[in-house]
Design an enzyme around this catalytic site. Structure first.
Site, short mmCIF file in Angstrom:
data_model
loop_
_atom_site.label_atom_id
_atom_site.label_comp_id
_atom_site.label_asym_id
_atom_site.label_seq_id
_atom_site.Cartn_x
_atom_site.Cartn_y
_atom_site.Cartn_z
N SER A 194 0.89 -1.32 0.24
CA SER A 194 -0.48 -0.53 -0.12
C SER A 194 0.63 1.43 -0.01
CB SER A 194 -0.87 0.09 1.10
OG SER A 194 -1.26 1.23 1.36
N TYR A 246 -2.79 -0.92 9.62
CA TYR A 246 -2.74 -1.32 8.21
C TYR A 246 -1.92 -1.01 7.75
CZ TYR A 246 -3.93 -2.08 3.15
OH TYR A 246 -3.81 -2.67 1.73
#
Length: 290
Positions: free
Chosen positions: A187, A213
């Site tokens: 990400s 995350y």
């Protein structure tokens, strides 16, 4: 026939070093390196219109200074194949003639031509043996993603269980299965929450994961670096920004809904910019990385 396309057999694009012709030469010598290209030296397919037909050039792979055709019999495994990106990736890979195995938690219906193998939950105990048997490449999409109003008692531990331990376990299983390459989809959040002024994120930035995350994704990347150092598998890590396209959900879908309903959006004075990536372009790039 090459004369349909306007170039000689085995001709290579001068700017990017990508093969432009299909099926004429097994080995190619690029005219210049692809190191400068934004997507790096890997593989690429291009479509060419010829006598009204849409011809898809075979996928080619770079070995040192040479380009070789990818064996279409090789199995490309895709974890998270039933997700937003996974479905688009599987469909595109099949369209290009690749043999695709979609790995999911439970049995499901995937795009036509995709074999489905279920492995249960993804974590540090997942048994990947059957799913990876005979695979040459694994594209890892399965992950615990952002959850609005997460009710977990320890969100970071839950993200680590799936994204860090699950990815590490997958890499170890891939080595045992003699998989050549693992493409890990991480990400852009690993780089940080934002940049200042006109600056853009680059691969030279010091990682600054800012939520559970992105922390779990960064820790997965570090685990893979350690595994790569053993020389038993190749790893490519991709950090996409926000992805959009058919089937998108989350906040992007909510934004589209607000626009569709004609709700006034207070964007006139906004000075914030955000990069977006079309799911089809990401699917193309992940095939390039494979």
């Amino acid at each position: 026939s090459p004369e349909w396309m306007g170039f000689e057999p085995g001709e290579v694009d001068c700017d990017l070093g990508w093969r432009r012709s299909a099926g004429f030469c097994k080995e190619l010598e690029p005219r210049r390196s692809m190191e400068h290209a934004a997507f790096g030296p890997a593989i690429r397919t291009l479509q060419t219109q010829a006598r009204g037909q849409d011809l898809v050039c075979p996928v080619v792979r770079r070995f040192g200074n040479h380009w070789l055709e990818m064996n279409m019999a090789e199995i490309v495994a895709v974890t998270g194949a039933n997700g937003f990106v996974g479905r688009a990736l599987c469909a595109e890979a099949v369209r290009r003639g690749l043999t695709v195995r979609g790995i999911t938690r439970s049995p499901c219906i995937l795009p036509a031509g995709v074999e489905n193998v279920a492995v249960g939950n993804v974590d540090g105990e997942t048994d990947w043996t059957a799913a990876l048997a005979g695979c040459d490449v694994v594209i890892h999409l399965a992950a615990r993603v952002h959850i609005m109003n997460d009710k977990s008692r320890d969100p970071l531990a839950e993200f680590r269980r799936v994204n860090t331990l699950g990815t590490t376990r997958l890499a170890q299983a891939a080595i045992a299965a003699r998989v050549r390459r693992l493409v890990n989809v991480s990400s852009i959040g690993v780089n940080g929450p934002n940049t200042e002024g006109e600056l853009k994120f680059t691969d030279q930035d010091i990682p600054d994961p800012h939520n559970p995350y992105s922390v779990s994704k960064w820790e997965a990347e570090q685990a893979l670096r350690t595994i790569v150092a053993t020389g038993q598998i190749e790893v490519v890590t991709v950090r996409p920004p926000l992805i959009y396209g058919p089937g998108v959900g989350g906040n992007f879908l909510r934004l589209l809904g607000a626009v569709y309903r004609g709700i006034p959006l207070p964007l006139g004075l906004t000075r914030n910019f955000r990069d977006l990536l079309f799911v089809g372009n990401l699917a193309d790039f992940l095939i390039v990385c494979a």
